[in-house]
Design an enzyme around this catalytic site. Structure first.
Site, mmCIF file in Angstrom:
data_model
loop_
_atom_site.group_PDB
_atom_site.id
_atom_site.type_symbol
_atom_site.label_atom_id
_atom_site.label_comp_id
_atom_site.label_asym_id
_atom_site.label_seq_id
_atom_site.Cartn_x
_atom_site.Cartn_y
_atom_site.Cartn_z
ATOM 1 C CB SER A 115 33.845 33.750 14.304
ATOM 2 O OG SER A 115 34.666 34.284 13.294
ATOM 3 C CG ASP A 168 31.708 30.909 6.865
ATOM 4 O OD1 ASP A 168 32.105 32.007 6.441
ATOM 5 O OD2 ASP A 168 31.699 30.602 8.073
ATOM 6 C CG HIS A 173 31.305 33.810 9.568
ATOM 7 N ND1 HIS A 173 31.991 32.646 9.861
ATOM 8 C CD2 HIS A 173 31.668 34.703 10.528
ATOM 9 C CE1 HIS A 173 32.730 32.825 10.939
ATOM 10 N NE2 HIS A 173 32.550 34.061 11.367
#
EC number: 3.4.14.5
Length: 975
Positions: A826, A903, A936
């Site tokens: 991330s 995502d 994600h």
């Protein structure tokens, strides 16, 4: 050693050694030299058989050498046999044929005695001298061996997180253990609940395991956890115990349902049961709801006549006589009358629809995607007044927000069957997702008057324009007033507004421009706490506790009355900050509890302070040792009990204790607060984890700081915290490769004193690499000045600091500076790529980025603009922060990118944009792995397992030099 019941000269049997070779050779040698020692002792008149002691008078021994020259030290006096290899004590008696052969062969090499060849006197002298030197060295080594407890197996030592040397031969940790939770501390969950009359110390216990001898949902007095209560306490505990839901399943209209969620009413007479719970985004879900009567254990559907209706949110009123719920983005009010019918005909009489225009672009009482993710941090945008007369709720208008398509190729999250002939097309979910600089949702606060049955909003002069407003906090400050915190869209200016709901008017009571103060931003927090007036306890007016910027940090302030803009500072620093505070407020004793970094930014300890003047700062935890604590307080007005969680650095534990005694003990200077409690119950000691830590070779941990030079764009020098994980058998004479793991996001923290055995631990302990985590500038708890330097230029300062860290470690004598890698997920993935780009192969050679941002224009507006302003106002900052320099990335040996196709947070668009830039520039020194239908977190179809498999194998190949071989690949025979 004496404590083990052994004489220090007796060797303890090895426990679980990898090899016994050293023990065997040592034993054989010791027996040989025991014979020599015995002869020396005998000649000296000492007791025969006594072993030589370390530190014997060597001069005396030397004087005896000439007398020993004529004697063979290996002669068995009883048999007269000799064996120069083993001696008679090992059963190696000589055979005459062998000895005769030896004698005949030797001829004149030496005299013989009794048919045996005599050893040359000079040779014998040399052998004896050498033997005695060896004895001295061996005994000295044995002394060191025992004094350091080296005879103990590593598993006989307690786990020491501060250890800097190996504990010996232990088992290796495995990836499977890390993945399956083998190393995860057990954490008991306590759901505190206030009693119907505000009773303290009550908790809800859910029988999640479905054990047949327990009810599904019960209320317990926390003291029931402890054994041996006195009669009066036992009676009070028994009186508090009640069963709310008997079974984990129930039947309605002939169909059996399994409970997925439960919410008890405040008076505990009813329970809202959710079934068929389906996840939506990170926090939100939908379910079908039923209302259970505790007394009769009977149920009725929340919406009469619609058993399967999907409801997004349902909340009890404080009076337990009504439920506010959202369905299809519209808000409803449902009266709950005991014994009411569940038929469809009764729906109109008990349910009132508050809003009617809710739909795909208009939300009532629930947040949209960006407010759920970035603002409220939850699924609710509905707030009941304390007296149940009003409902406050957000209206979120997404009409102007652009959509982003999320594709699902392998499954259909909607559950809808495709049209005939469209089975082979992906399901596409269109999300209203405001990217940086795009239209934001327009949010305003509305109210519903339950008694009058009407909805209204309150305008306050000076408010932000619709496109420039974020409502971050809604808090009832009494029965008729609401405290609202709102900021501009870039989070630099905050207004605090107090709305008088009964008068339908409001005023701004405080405005702060933090951008003008330090160039930073406001972080969103949902911890603002209302403090009701209580003249008997010296609180003449209502008030609230809030976290404000003060003395270069986050600190607690008490505002009373709510309209007062000048607070009483409860904490002040300046060299520390509070964390997610306040943890609780004891309204009976005017005490405020909070976690803070007073002992160091990598630690958290629990403290109390007086509410009325900010004095009497007292620790409730042992601050004489490093610690990382968490706390969950009981829900009564006195906050009289706390679930105290010790998270490290040693083995984590949980205790339940009563807080007034803890505060008193801490104020009295108790060294061990927990032992002074009238009530202390160990909820979890993680003894199994402690045993595992003794048996396995965990990495050696080194925590500290290192100096980093200033950045060329006006950022001064500073100190960065790091955590270095070394292999268990670390050898400073070797050269180790280094994996740098980081997250690096604004306000985050990775380097703490928490206990953790994770992927990084596995890499250090079992792969044998050094693993380093550094918190660069911009991260949390090191002061505002350390954080705000990244404002407007995300990635620039962080990458500078990581490069400086790599240069620092590359200069250390035990580090191989040619094998440095960095990885993150991330924001950590973004920082990985930005660092590789800025470094251009000068320091780092490899990198792995999972779900990375590559251009902040692609990420959501609320998060991004808080730190970057808008792209329209800060185009240069966005250009600088984007990962676009393909030629610089080409200078690294190789890098890996992994991303989930579905995502919804960091869109695949980020990785695709970078890949396109690499294609344009002809860069090919990278690998890519995408995960169909994974969001994600990358879990779909074993995705998480593959992420770490890929990471591990790719990293091993990198440090083995495999990627160097393919840099300029040639056919075999053409090299």
């Amino acid at each position: 050693m004496a404590e083990h019941g052994h004489n220090m000269w007796e060797e303890e049997p090895s426990k679980g050694r990898d090899s016994l070779d050293s023990d065997s050779s040592a034993s054989t040698t010791s027996l040989v030299f025991d014979q020599i020692s015995e002869r020396v002792a005998a000649e000296s008149g000492t007791t025969k058989g006594k072993r030589m002691r370390y530190g014997h008078d060597e001069a005396d021994l030397g004087a005896r050498l000439s007398e020993l020259d004529d004697e063979d030290p290996l002669k068995d006096e009883a048999s007269g046999d000799y064996d120069l290899e083993t001696g008679p004590f090992l059963g190696g008696h000589g055979h005459n044929s062998n000895h005769d052969g030896l004698s005949a062969a030797s001829g004149s090499a030496g005299k013989t005695q009794g048919g045996y060849r005599m050893m040359d006197r000079g040779l014998r002298r040399v052998l004896i001298i050498a033997s005695l030197v060896f004895v001295t060295a061996w005994v000295g080594g044995l002394f060191i061996y025992i004094s350091h407890k080296s005879y103990l197996h590593g598993s006989e030592f307690e786990h020491d997180p501060q250890a800097t040397v190996s504990r010996g031969s232990l088992r290796k940790i495995t990836r499977e253990q890390v993945d399956n939770g083998f190393w995860r501390p057990v954490k008991a969950s306590i759901a505190w609940v206030a009693g119907p009359a505000g009773e303290d110390g009550l908790l809800l216990e859910t029988n999640a395991s479905g054990a047949s001898d327990k009810a599904y949902l019960t209320v317990q007095d926390v003291r029931s956890l402890q054994q041996g209560l006195d009669a009066s306490t036992e009676a009070a505990v028994a009186a508090a115990r009640r069963t709310l839901v008997e079974k984990s399943t129930f039947t309605f209209a002939g169909k059996t349902y399994r409970i997925g969620s439960s919410k008890a009413s405040k008076d505990m007479s009813k329970v809202l049961l959710g079934v068929d719970v389906q996840s939506n985004w990170r926090h939100s879900s939908t379910a079908a709801y039923f209302i259970l009567e505790v007394a009769t254990q009977t149920v009725q559907p929340l919406i009469p006549g619609e058993v399967s209706a999907r409801v997004q949110l349902a909340q009890w009123s404080p009076q337990s006589d009504a439920i506010a719920f959202t369905r299809d983005n519209n808000l409803y009010f449902r009266q709950v009358v005991a014994g009411s019918s569940s038929s469809a005909e009764d729906a109109d009489s008990v349910i009132k629809q508050i809003t009617t225009d809710g739909g795909p672009e208009l939300f009532y009482g629930v947040p949209d995607w960006v407010y759920e993710e970035e603002v409220l941090g939850g699924a609710s945008a509905t707030w009941w007044s304390p007296d149940g007369r009003y409902i406050a709720f957000l209206r979120t208008n997404e009409t102007g927000v652009p959509e982003y398509p999320v594709q699902y190729f392998l499954h259909r999250p909607s559950g809808a069957a495709p049209a005939e002939g469209e089975e082979n097309y992906p399901e596409v979910r269109q999300i209203k997702y405001p990217k940086a600089g795009a239209h934001n949702p327009v949010v305003d606060l509305q109210f519903f008057d339950v008694g009058r049955g009407d909805s209204f909003s309150v305008a306050v002069s000076g408010e932000f324009a619709d496109e420039n407003r974020l409502i971050t906090t809604v808090l009832w400050a009494g029965a008729q007033k609401v405290l609202v915190k709102e900021t501009n869209r870039v989070s630099t200016v905050m207004r605090v507004v107090v709305v008088d709901v009964a008068a339908r008017s409001g005023q701004a009571v405080r405005t702060v421009d933090v951008g003008a103060i330090d160039g930073g931003w406001f972080e969103i927090s949902q911890r603002t706490r209302f403090i009701p007036a209580d003249p008997a306890r010296q609180r003449p007016d209502d008030g609230y506790i809030d976290t404000i910027v003060h003395n270069n940090g986050d600190h607690l302030a008490y505002f009373s009355p709510p309209e007062n803009p000048e607070p009483i500072m409860l904490t002040a620093g300046p060299d520390w900050e509070v964390d997610d505070a306040p943890a609780a407020v004891d309204l009976e004793r005017n005490l405020v509890y909070f976690l803070a970094t007073i002992q160091g930014i990598t630690q958290r300890h629990l403290y109390s302070v007086r509410l009325l003047d900010g004095g009497g700062l007292s620790p409730l935890t042992n601050t004489s040792e490093p610690g990382f604590y968490g706390a969950s307080f009981s829900a009564g007005v006195g906050a009289g009990y706390v679930l105290l969680e010790y998270g490290g650095p040693n083995i984590p534990w949980q205790k339940v204790m009563n807080t007034p005694a803890a505060a008193a003990a801490a104020a009295a200077g108790s060294a061990d607060v927990s032992k002074q409690m009238p009530f202390v119950h160990v909820l979890e000691d993680n003894h199994e984890l402690a045993e595992r830590a003794r048996q396995y070779a965990l990495p050696l941990l080194v925590r500290g700081t290192f100096d980093v030079k200033g950045h060329d764009e006006g950022v001064g020098a500073g100190k960065l915290n790091y955590l270095e994980r070394r292999p268990p058998h670390f050898d400073p004479s070797k050269k180790y490769p280094v994996l740098f793991q980081q997250y690096s996001g604004p306000g985050s923290q990775e380097v703490t004193h928490e206990f953790s055995v994770d992927f990084q631990s596995y890499v250090a302990a079992s792969l044998g690499y050094v693993v380093v985590t550094v918190d660069p500038r911009g991260t949390g708890f090191a002061g505002r000045s350390n954080r705000v330097v990244v404002r407007g230029r995300l990635g620039v300062v962080e990458s500078h600091d990581h490069i400086a860290a790599a240069q620092h470690w590359a200069s250390l004598p035990y580090i191989d500076g040619d094998r440095l890698a960095i990885w993150g997920w991330s924001y950590g993935g973004f920082t990985t790529l930005k660092t590789l780009e800025q470094d251009a192969g000068r320091t780092f050679r490899y990198g792995i980025a999972v779900a990375p941002v590559t251009d902040w224009r692609f990420y959501d507006s609320v998060y991004t603009e808080r730190y970057m302003d808008t792209p329209q106002a800060n185009a240069v900052g966005y250009d600088t922060g984007a990962v676009t320099n393909a030629s610089a990335l080409a200078q690294n040996v190789r890098f890996l990118i992994m991303h989930g196709i579905a995502d919804d947070n960091v869109h695949l668009q980020n990785s695709l944009a970078l890949l396109d830039r690499l294609d344009i520039e002809g860069v090919s020194n990278y690998d890519v792995h995408v995960f169909p239908d994974s969001d994600h977190s990358i879990y779909f179809h074993n995705g998480r397992q593959i992420v770490y498999d890929k990471l591990e194998n790719w990293l091993i190949n990198a440090f083995n030099g495999e990627w160097l071989k393919i840099d300029n690949a040639k056919p075999q025979g053409k090299r």
